[in-house]
Design a protein around this motif. Structure first.
Motif, PDB file in Angstrom:
ATOM      1  N   GLN A  69       0.948  -1.172   0.001  1.00  0.00           N
ATOM      2  CA  GLN A  69       0.051   0.036   0.046  1.00  0.00           C
ATOM      3  C   GLN A  69       0.893   1.265   0.133  1.00  0.00           C
ATOM      4  OE1 GLN A  69      -1.904  -1.655   3.507  1.00  0.00           O
ATOM      5  NE2 GLN A  69      -3.772  -0.492   2.695  1.00  0.00           N
ATOM      6  N   ARG A  84      -5.535  -5.260  10.247  1.00  0.00           N
ATOM      7  CA  ARG A  84      -6.726  -5.561   9.228  1.00  0.00           C
ATOM      8  C   ARG A  84      -8.155  -5.439   9.553  1.00  0.00           C
ATOM      9  NH1 ARG A  84      -3.969 -11.373   7.721  1.00  0.00           N
ATOM     10  NH2 ARG A  84      -5.888 -11.741   8.787  1.00  0.00           N
ATOM     11  N   ALA A  85      -8.133  -5.093  10.787  1.00  0.00           N
ATOM     12  CA  ALA A  85      -9.762  -4.838  11.195  1.00  0.00           C
ATOM     13  C   ALA A  85     -10.449  -3.778  10.309  1.00  0.00           C
ATOM     14  CB  ALA A  85      -9.748  -4.739  12.546  1.00  0.00           C
ATOM     15  N   ALA A  86     -11.665  -3.848  10.114  1.00  0.00           N
ATOM     16  CA  ALA A  86     -12.230  -2.632   9.362  1.00  0.00           C
ATOM     17  C   ALA A  86     -12.360  -1.465  10.100  1.00  0.00           C
ATOM     18  CB  ALA A  86     -13.767  -3.066   9.119  1.00  0.00           C
ATOM     19  N   ASP A  87     -12.545  -1.354  11.567  1.00  0.00           N
ATOM     20  CA  ASP A  87     -12.270  -0.390  12.460  1.00  0.00           C
ATOM     21  C   ASP A  87     -10.980   0.231  12.781  1.00  0.00           C
ATOM     22  OD1 ASP A  87     -11.343  -2.248  14.035  1.00  0.00           O
ATOM     23  OD2 ASP A  87     -12.739  -1.588  15.551  1.00  0.00           O
ATOM     24  N   SER A  88      -9.810  -0.191  11.961  1.00  0.00           N
ATOM     25  CA  SER A  88      -8.585   0.487  12.113  1.00  0.00           C
ATOM     26  C   SER A  88      -8.456   1.598  11.414  1.00  0.00           C
ATOM     27  CB  SER A  88      -7.410  -0.452  11.532  1.00  0.00           C
ATOM     28  OG  SER A  88      -7.226  -1.718  12.238  1.00  0.00           O
ATOM     29  N   THR A  89      -7.739   2.700  12.048  1.00  0.00           N
ATOM     30  CA  THR A  89      -7.421   3.744  11.490  1.00  0.00           C
ATOM     31  C   THR A  89      -6.540   3.738  10.288  1.00  0.00           C
ATOM     32  OG1 THR A  89      -6.994   4.868  13.800  1.00  0.00           O
ATOM     33  CG2 THR A  89      -6.549   6.218  12.232  1.00  0.00           C
ATOM     34  N   LEU A  91      -5.739   0.748   7.949  1.00  0.00           N
ATOM     35  CA  LEU A  91      -6.057  -0.466   7.357  1.00  0.00           C
ATOM     36  C   LEU A  91      -4.920  -1.082   6.712  1.00  0.00           C
ATOM     37  CD1 LEU A  91      -8.517  -2.755   7.448  1.00  0.00           C
ATOM     38  CD2 LEU A  91      -9.415  -1.826   5.202  1.00  0.00           C
ATOM     39  N   ASP A  93      -3.245  -3.999   4.451  1.00  0.00           N
ATOM     40  CA  ASP A  93      -3.534  -5.037   3.499  1.00  0.00           C
ATOM     41  C   ASP A  93      -2.414  -5.887   3.421  1.00  0.00           C
ATOM     42  OD1 ASP A  93      -4.414  -6.926   1.775  1.00  0.00           O
ATOM     43  OD2 ASP A  93      -4.153  -5.583  -0.175  1.00  0.00           O
ATOM     44  N   ALA A  99      -5.272  -8.849  13.016  1.00  0.00           N
ATOM     45  CA  ALA A  99      -6.771  -7.553  12.889  1.00  0.00           C
ATOM     46  C   ALA A  99      -6.359  -6.592  13.803  1.00  0.00           C
ATOM     47  CB  ALA A  99      -7.927  -8.635  13.288  1.00  0.00           C
ATOM     48  N   ARG A 100      -5.793  -6.815  14.878  1.00  0.00           N
ATOM     49  CA  ARG A 100      -5.612  -5.432  15.787  1.00  0.00           C
ATOM     50  C   ARG A 100      -4.167  -5.537  15.961  1.00  0.00           C
ATOM     51  NH1 ARG A 100     -10.722  -6.226  16.078  1.00  0.00           N
ATOM     52  NH2 ARG A 100     -12.150  -4.644  16.216  1.00  0.00           N
TER      53      ARG A 100
END
Length: 153
Positions: A69, A84-89, A91, A93, A99-100
């Motif tokens: 990225q 990798r979690a959707a709620d990360s500031t 994100l 890849d 995930a966190r």
């Protein structure tokens, strides 16, 4: 069929079965512990040298400088969650990121601390594994998996 042919087929089948089991074990080991990254790929990317005297020395963004990225950045905030979690500031890849994975917290205008959130593959600052909250300054290289990041002005 003779007993010799049947015995040879059994031995061949057993050998193929063990090769299959070893291939699965190697895949699981690679997924859990990752691949070794050569030190040459961890070279620090120098911070901006052309700072004007009128510019603030506080970082304004946290940017990905190398990896899948490259070029992605987020503006600084009091807390930056990495993973990798959707709620990360930010994100990530990256197959080797949890995930966190880590959290970057601002202590004052120029002091930032990064903490590894018990990730599987670890977080590194300038090539050193983070085992406790570690100070991060402008230009320090933070590595999570194959992704290199830094605070920038």
């Amino acid at each position: 069929m003779s007993d010799l042919i049947i015995a040879a087929i059994k031995v061949a089948f057993l050998a193929l079965l063990w090769l299959f089991i070893l291939a699965i074990a190697n895949t699981v080991r690679t997924d859990m512990f990752g691949k070794r990254v050569p030190a040459s790929s961890l070279t620090a990317i120098p911070a901006d040298r052309g700072r004007g005297k009128g510019r603030s020395k506080s970082p304004t963004r946290f940017a990905i400088t190398a990896g899948p990225q490259q070029g992605t950045a987020v503006p600084v905030a009091p807390t930056i969650n990495l993973g990798r979690a959707a709620d990360s500031t930010l994100l990530l890849d990256d197959d080797y990121a949890s995930a966190r994975h880590a959290q970057l917290v601002q202590q004052d205008s120029n002091t930032w601390l990064i903490s590894d959130l018990r990730s599987t593959n670890g977080t590194y600052v300038n090539g050193r594994l983070v085992t406790e909250p570690t100070k991060v300054t402008v230009g320090d290289v933070v590595r999570i998996g194959k992704t290199l990041m830094r605070l920038e002005i």
